[in-house]
Design a protein around this motif. Structure first.
Motif, PDB file in Angstrom:
ATOM      1  N   THR A   1       3.637  15.965   1.278  1.00 33.62           N
ATOM      2  CA  THR A   1       3.573  15.846   2.736  1.00 33.62           C
ATOM      3  C   THR A   1       4.510  14.760   3.268  1.00 33.62           C
ATOM      4  O   THR A   1       4.775  14.720   4.473  1.00 33.62           O
ATOM      5  N   ALA A   2       4.995  13.884   2.408  1.00 33.82           N
ATOM      6  CA  ALA A   2       5.892  12.816   2.855  1.00 33.82           C
ATOM      7  C   ALA A   2       7.230  13.387   3.294  1.00 33.82           C
ATOM      8  O   ALA A   2       7.743  14.333   2.672  1.00 33.82           O
TER       9      ALA A   2
ATOM     10  N   ASP B   1       0.816  -1.213   0.000  1.00 32.40           N
ATOM     11  CA  ASP B   1       0.000   0.000   0.000  1.00 32.40           C
ATOM     12  C   ASP B   1       0.851   1.266   0.000  1.00 32.40           C
ATOM     13  O   ASP B   1       0.531   2.235  -0.693  1.00 32.40           O
ATOM     14  N   ARG B   2       1.942   1.247   0.802  1.00 34.50           N
ATOM     15  CA  ARG B   2       2.810   2.421   0.933  1.00 34.50           C
ATOM     16  C   ARG B   2       4.253   1.959   0.936  1.00 34.50           C
ATOM     17  O   ARG B   2       4.578   0.893   1.461  1.00 34.50           O
TER      18      ARG B   2
ATOM     19  N   GLN C   1       5.465   6.673   1.580  1.00 41.91           N
ATOM     20  CA  GLN C   1       5.727   6.793   3.009  1.00 41.91           C
ATOM     21  C   GLN C   1       6.830   7.816   3.263  1.00 41.91           C
ATOM     22  O   GLN C   1       6.709   8.671   4.144  1.00 41.91           O
TER      23      GLN C   1
ATOM     24  N   HIS D   1      -0.040  10.946  -5.773  1.00 41.68           N
ATOM     25  CA  HIS D   1      -0.510   9.781  -5.015  1.00 41.68           C
ATOM     26  C   HIS D   1       0.155   9.769  -3.636  1.00 41.68           C
ATOM     27  O   HIS D   1       0.881   8.823  -3.296  1.00 41.68           O
ATOM     28  N   PRO D   2      -0.058  10.801  -2.848  1.00 44.69           N
ATOM     29  CA  PRO D   2       0.655  10.927  -1.564  1.00 44.69           C
ATOM     30  C   PRO D   2       0.402   9.767  -0.614  1.00 44.69           C
ATOM     31  O   PRO D   2       1.263   9.460   0.217  1.00 44.69           O
ATOM     32  N   GLN D   3      -0.749   9.112  -0.742  1.00 48.60           N
ATOM     33  CA  GLN D   3      -1.070   7.997   0.160  1.00 48.60           C
ATOM     34  C   GLN D   3      -0.191   6.784  -0.083  1.00 48.60           C
ATOM     35  O   GLN D   3      -0.100   5.895   0.768  1.00 48.60           O
ATOM     36  N   ARG D   4       0.520   6.741  -1.225  1.00 46.48           N
ATOM     37  CA  ARG D   4       1.361   5.582  -1.551  1.00 46.48           C
ATOM     38  C   ARG D   4       2.828   5.807  -1.159  1.00 46.48           C
ATOM     39  O   ARG D   4       3.619   4.864  -1.218  1.00 46.48           O
TER      40      ARG D   4
END
Length: 295
Positions: free
Chosen positions: A234-235, A89-90, A115, A110-113
Protein backbone atom coordinates in the motif's frame (compact mmCIF):
# COMPACT_ATOMS: atom_id res chain seq x y z
CA UNK A 1 22.53 -1.53 16.96
CA UNK A 2 21.86 -5.23 17.53
CA UNK A 3 19.68 -7.71 15.68
CA UNK A 4 19.28 -11.28 16.90
CA UNK A 5 22.51 -10.90 18.83
CA UNK A 6 24.45 -9.42 15.90
CA UNK A 7 26.00 -5.97 16.13
CA UNK A 8 25.21 -3.76 13.14
CA UNK A 9 27.22 -0.67 12.24
CA UNK A 10 25.00 2.31 11.45
CA UNK A 11 25.40 5.97 10.56
CA UNK A 12 22.92 8.84 10.73
CA UNK A 13 22.96 12.20 8.94
CA UNK A 14 20.76 15.26 9.24
CA UNK A 15 18.17 16.46 11.72
CA UNK A 16 16.57 13.59 13.69
CA UNK A 17 13.27 15.49 13.74
CA UNK A 18 13.01 15.30 9.95
CA UNK A 19 11.40 12.43 8.08
CA UNK A 20 13.71 9.44 7.73
CA UNK A 21 15.20 7.97 4.59
CA UNK A 22 16.64 4.52 5.29
CA UNK A 23 19.22 3.47 2.70
CA UNK A 24 19.56 -0.30 2.20
CA UNK A 25 22.56 -1.45 0.20
CA UNK A 26 22.81 -4.40 -2.20
CA UNK A 27 24.45 -7.80 -2.20
CA UNK A 28 27.86 -7.95 -0.50
CA UNK A 29 28.12 -4.15 -0.49
CA UNK A 30 28.84 -1.96 2.50
CA UNK A 31 26.85 1.09 3.55
CA UNK A 32 29.58 3.36 2.19
CA UNK A 33 28.39 2.34 -1.27
CA UNK A 34 25.78 5.07 -0.89
CA UNK A 35 27.60 8.09 -2.34
CA UNK A 36 28.20 11.13 -0.20
CA UNK A 37 26.68 13.31 -2.92
CA UNK A 38 23.39 11.42 -2.69
CA UNK A 39 23.29 11.64 1.09
CA UNK A 40 24.17 15.34 1.14
CA UNK A 41 21.41 16.07 -1.36
CA UNK A 42 18.86 14.22 0.76
CA UNK A 43 19.93 15.95 3.97
CA UNK A 44 19.88 19.36 2.27
CA UNK A 45 16.29 18.65 1.18
CA UNK A 46 15.20 18.19 4.79
CA UNK A 47 15.56 14.45 5.35
CA UNK A 48 17.24 12.48 8.10
CA UNK A 49 19.30 9.76 6.42
CA UNK A 50 20.33 6.43 7.94
CA UNK A 51 22.58 3.85 6.37
CA UNK A 52 24.03 0.64 7.81
CA UNK A 53 26.34 -2.27 7.08
CA UNK A 54 24.45 -5.50 6.49
CA UNK A 55 25.49 -8.49 8.53
CA UNK A 56 28.60 -10.04 6.95
CA UNK A 57 29.81 -6.71 5.58
CA UNK A 58 31.94 -3.82 6.80
CA UNK A 59 32.00 -3.17 10.53
CA UNK A 60 28.92 -5.30 11.26
CA UNK A 61 29.21 -8.78 12.73
CA UNK A 62 29.82 -11.82 10.55
CA UNK A 63 27.96 -15.12 10.60
CA UNK A 64 29.00 -18.74 10.20
CA UNK A 65 26.52 -19.40 7.40
CA UNK A 66 27.01 -23.17 7.46
CA UNK A 67 26.05 -23.34 11.13
CA UNK A 68 23.55 -20.48 11.06
CA UNK A 69 22.11 -19.97 7.56
CA UNK A 70 19.92 -16.93 7.09
CA UNK A 71 17.41 -15.65 4.55
CA UNK A 72 16.11 -12.43 3.06
CA UNK A 73 13.63 -12.27 5.94
CA UNK A 74 16.50 -12.26 8.44
CA UNK A 75 18.19 -9.40 6.60
CA UNK A 76 14.87 -7.54 6.62
CA UNK A 77 14.70 -8.10 10.38
CA UNK A 78 18.14 -6.46 10.65
CA UNK A 79 16.73 -3.48 8.78
CA UNK A 80 13.86 -3.17 11.23
CA UNK A 81 16.32 -3.42 14.11
CA UNK A 82 18.16 -0.38 12.73
CA UNK A 83 14.92 1.61 12.67
CA UNK A 84 14.06 0.44 16.18
CA UNK A 85 17.50 1.41 17.43
CA UNK A 86 16.93 4.99 16.29
CA UNK A 87 13.35 5.05 17.51
CA UNK A 88 11.95 5.45 13.98
CA UNK A 89 8.42 4.11 13.55
CA UNK A 90 8.17 4.68 9.77
CA UNK A 91 10.73 5.44 7.11
CA UNK A 92 11.09 6.11 3.43
CA UNK A 93 12.85 2.86 2.53
CA UNK A 94 15.28 3.15 -0.38
CA UNK A 95 16.96 -0.05 -1.50
CA UNK A 96 19.33 -0.85 -4.33
CA UNK A 97 19.56 -4.36 -5.84
CA UNK A 98 19.26 -6.77 -2.87
CA UNK A 99 18.28 -3.75 -0.79
CA UNK A 100 15.35 -3.22 -3.14
CA UNK A 101 14.24 -6.78 -2.48
CA UNK A 102 14.48 -6.18 1.26
CA UNK A 103 12.40 -3.05 0.82
CA UNK A 104 9.73 -5.03 -1.01
CA UNK A 105 9.71 -7.63 1.76
CA UNK A 106 9.22 -4.95 4.39
CA UNK A 107 6.46 -3.24 2.42
CA UNK A 108 4.60 -6.56 2.18
CA UNK A 109 5.14 -7.96 5.66
CA UNK A 110 5.52 -4.78 7.76
CA UNK A 111 3.55 -2.14 5.83
CA UNK A 112 3.19 0.06 8.92
CA UNK A 113 6.97 0.66 8.92
CA UNK A 114 7.28 1.72 5.26
CA UNK A 115 6.21 5.27 4.50
CA UNK A 116 7.33 5.03 0.87
CA UNK A 117 9.34 2.48 -1.07
CA UNK A 118 12.01 3.28 -3.65
CA UNK A 119 13.39 0.19 -5.39
CA UNK A 120 16.48 0.75 -7.52
CA UNK A 121 18.11 -1.75 -9.92
CA UNK A 122 16.16 -4.71 -8.55
CA UNK A 123 13.72 -7.51 -9.35
CA UNK A 124 10.47 -8.78 -7.80
CA UNK A 125 11.14 -10.79 -4.63
CA UNK A 126 8.92 -13.56 -5.99
CA UNK A 127 11.14 -14.06 -9.02
CA UNK A 128 13.61 -16.92 -8.66
CA UNK A 129 16.47 -16.09 -11.05
CA UNK A 130 18.32 -19.35 -10.44
CA UNK A 131 16.95 -21.37 -13.38
CA UNK A 132 17.46 -18.48 -15.84
CA UNK A 133 21.05 -18.03 -14.64
CA UNK A 134 21.75 -21.75 -14.92
CA UNK A 135 20.46 -21.94 -18.50
CA UNK A 136 22.42 -18.85 -19.49
CA UNK A 137 25.64 -20.15 -17.92
CA UNK A 138 25.17 -23.43 -19.79
CA UNK A 139 24.66 -21.61 -23.10
CA UNK A 140 21.02 -22.63 -23.34
CA UNK A 141 18.31 -20.31 -24.68
CA UNK A 142 16.26 -18.25 -22.24
CA UNK A 143 12.76 -19.37 -21.30
CA UNK A 144 10.37 -16.77 -22.76
CA UNK A 145 8.07 -17.20 -19.75
CA UNK A 146 10.79 -16.10 -17.31
CA UNK A 147 12.38 -12.74 -16.65
CA UNK A 148 15.63 -12.38 -18.64
CA UNK A 149 18.96 -13.72 -17.39
CA UNK A 150 21.98 -11.43 -16.96
CA UNK A 151 23.72 -10.07 -20.04
CA UNK A 152 26.26 -12.40 -21.69
CA UNK A 153 29.08 -9.94 -21.03
CA UNK A 154 28.38 -10.03 -17.30
CA UNK A 155 28.17 -13.81 -17.21
CA UNK A 156 31.46 -14.05 -19.08
CA UNK A 157 32.99 -11.70 -16.55
CA UNK A 158 31.69 -13.83 -13.65
CA UNK A 159 33.30 -16.95 -15.11
CA UNK A 160 36.58 -15.19 -15.89
CA UNK A 161 36.67 -13.52 -12.49
CA UNK A 162 36.35 -16.89 -10.75
CA UNK A 163 39.67 -17.92 -12.34
CA UNK A 164 41.49 -14.65 -11.73
CA UNK A 165 44.23 -14.59 -9.05
CA UNK A 166 43.24 -12.83 -5.81
CA UNK A 167 46.22 -13.58 -3.61
CA UNK A 168 47.31 -9.99 -2.92
CA UNK A 169 45.37 -6.91 -1.79
CA UNK A 170 46.13 -5.24 -5.11
CA UNK A 171 44.74 -8.20 -7.08
CA UNK A 172 41.58 -8.26 -4.98
CA UNK A 173 41.04 -4.53 -5.41
CA UNK A 174 41.66 -4.69 -9.16
CA UNK A 175 39.24 -7.61 -9.52
CA UNK A 176 36.50 -5.80 -7.62
CA UNK A 177 37.10 -2.63 -9.61
CA UNK A 178 36.75 -4.55 -12.86
CA UNK A 179 33.44 -5.97 -11.67
CA UNK A 180 32.08 -2.50 -10.98
CA UNK A 181 33.29 -1.37 -14.39
CA UNK A 182 31.36 -4.19 -16.07
CA UNK A 183 28.28 -3.44 -13.96
CA UNK A 184 28.41 0.20 -15.04
CA UNK A 185 28.10 -0.65 -18.73
CA UNK A 186 29.46 1.36 -21.63
CA UNK A 187 26.87 4.11 -22.07
CA UNK A 188 27.23 6.31 -18.99
CA UNK A 189 30.80 7.28 -18.05
CA UNK A 190 32.39 5.21 -15.29
CA UNK A 191 33.73 7.20 -12.34
CA UNK A 192 36.77 5.02 -11.71
CA UNK A 193 38.27 7.19 -8.93
CA UNK A 194 35.02 7.00 -6.94
CA UNK A 195 34.75 3.26 -7.50
CA UNK A 196 38.37 2.67 -6.51
CA UNK A 197 37.94 4.73 -3.34
CA UNK A 198 34.88 2.66 -2.44
CA UNK A 199 36.62 -0.65 -3.13
CA UNK A 200 39.73 0.31 -1.16
CA UNK A 201 37.69 1.56 1.80
CA UNK A 202 35.55 -1.58 1.70
CA UNK A 203 38.63 -3.78 1.98
CA UNK A 204 39.92 -1.68 4.86
CA UNK A 205 36.61 -1.81 6.73
CA UNK A 206 35.75 -5.48 6.25
CA UNK A 207 36.00 -7.66 9.35
CA UNK A 208 35.96 -10.72 7.09
CA UNK A 209 35.90 -9.96 3.34
CA UNK A 210 34.91 -13.53 2.43
CA UNK A 211 31.75 -13.36 4.57
CA UNK A 212 30.03 -10.97 2.14
CA UNK A 213 29.50 -13.85 -0.29
CA UNK A 214 26.95 -15.24 2.17
CA UNK A 215 24.48 -12.71 0.79
CA UNK A 216 24.35 -14.71 -2.44
CA UNK A 217 23.55 -17.85 -0.45
CA UNK A 218 20.82 -16.04 1.47
CA UNK A 219 19.34 -14.62 -1.71
CA UNK A 220 19.05 -18.06 -3.28
CA UNK A 221 16.88 -19.39 -0.46
CA UNK A 222 13.36 -19.10 -1.78
CA UNK A 223 11.21 -19.25 1.32
CA UNK A 224 7.39 -19.00 1.16
CA UNK A 225 7.42 -15.44 2.55
CA UNK A 226 8.98 -14.27 -0.72
CA UNK A 227 5.93 -15.40 -2.65
CA UNK A 228 3.53 -13.06 -0.87
CA UNK A 229 1.78 -10.93 -3.51
CA UNK A 230 3.30 -7.54 -4.16
CA UNK A 231 -0.22 -6.34 -4.93
CA UNK A 232 -0.70 -6.06 -1.17
CA UNK A 233 1.80 -3.18 -0.97
CA UNK A 234 0.00 0.00 0.00
CA UNK A 235 3.00 2.34 0.33
CA UNK A 236 3.63 4.74 -2.55
CA UNK A 237 6.40 3.15 -4.59
CA UNK A 238 8.98 4.33 -7.09
CA UNK A 239 10.89 1.88 -9.28
CA UNK A 240 14.15 3.27 -10.71
CA UNK A 241 15.99 1.27 -13.34
CA UNK A 242 18.55 1.66 -16.07
CA UNK A 243 18.37 0.57 -19.69
CA UNK A 244 21.85 -0.97 -19.50
CA UNK A 245 21.54 -3.00 -16.30
CA UNK A 246 23.56 -6.19 -17.01
CA UNK A 247 22.10 -8.18 -14.10
CA UNK A 248 18.44 -7.25 -14.22
CA UNK A 249 17.31 -6.28 -17.69
CA UNK A 250 14.54 -3.69 -17.90
CA UNK A 251 11.69 -6.29 -17.89
CA UNK A 252 12.54 -6.98 -14.22
CA UNK A 253 11.65 -3.40 -13.31
CA UNK A 254 8.60 -3.44 -15.54
CA UNK A 255 7.36 -6.59 -13.84
CA UNK A 256 7.97 -5.13 -10.39
CA UNK A 257 6.15 -1.89 -11.16
CA UNK A 258 3.23 -3.78 -12.69
CA UNK A 259 2.75 -5.83 -9.52
CA UNK A 260 2.68 -2.89 -7.07
CA UNK A 261 -0.61 -0.97 -7.37
CA UNK A 262 0.83 2.43 -6.43
CA UNK A 263 4.14 2.13 -8.27
CA UNK A 264 5.59 4.71 -10.61
CA UNK A 265 8.53 3.92 -12.85
CA UNK A 266 11.50 6.03 -13.83
CA UNK A 267 13.89 4.65 -16.43
CA UNK A 268 17.36 6.17 -16.65
CA UNK A 269 18.83 5.82 -20.11
CA UNK A 270 22.28 4.27 -20.06
CA UNK A 271 22.36 3.42 -16.35
CA UNK A 272 23.82 0.05 -15.45
CA UNK A 273 23.94 -1.68 -12.07
CA UNK A 274 25.86 0.74 -9.87
CA UNK A 275 26.02 4.38 -8.82
CA UNK A 276 29.54 5.12 -10.06
CA UNK A 277 28.78 7.58 -12.82
CA UNK A 278 29.28 11.35 -12.51
CA UNK A 279 26.04 13.11 -11.66
CA UNK A 280 24.08 9.89 -11.18
CA UNK A 281 23.95 10.00 -7.35
CA UNK A 282 22.52 13.52 -7.43
CA UNK A 283 20.02 12.53 -10.10
CA UNK A 284 18.75 9.60 -8.05
CA UNK A 285 18.67 11.72 -4.90
CA UNK A 286 16.42 14.22 -6.67
CA UNK A 287 14.06 11.40 -7.66
CA UNK A 288 13.93 10.24 -4.04
CA UNK A 289 13.27 13.77 -2.81
CA UNK A 290 10.42 14.19 -5.27
CA UNK A 291 8.93 10.80 -4.42
CA UNK A 292 8.99 11.45 -0.66
CA UNK A 293 8.09 15.16 -0.70
CA UNK A 294 4.45 14.99 0.28
CA UNK A 295 4.28 11.54 1.90
Amino acid sequence: MTSDGLRLWTERFGDPTHSTVLLVMGTSAQAIGWPDELIERLVHSGRQVIRFDHRDTGYSDCVDFTAHPYTLADMAADTLAVLDGYGVDRAHVVGVSLGGAIGQWLAVHHPQRVQTLTAIMTSPIGNNPGPAWARAMAGQPADPDELPPPAPRFLQHVMASAQAPRTTPEQRIDADLQTWRVLNGDVLPFDEPAARKFVERSHQRARNPAAASNHDLAGRQFTPDRLAPLSSITAPALVIHGTEDPIFALPHAESLAAQIPSARSHVIKGMGHNLFSPGLPERIADLIVDSTATR
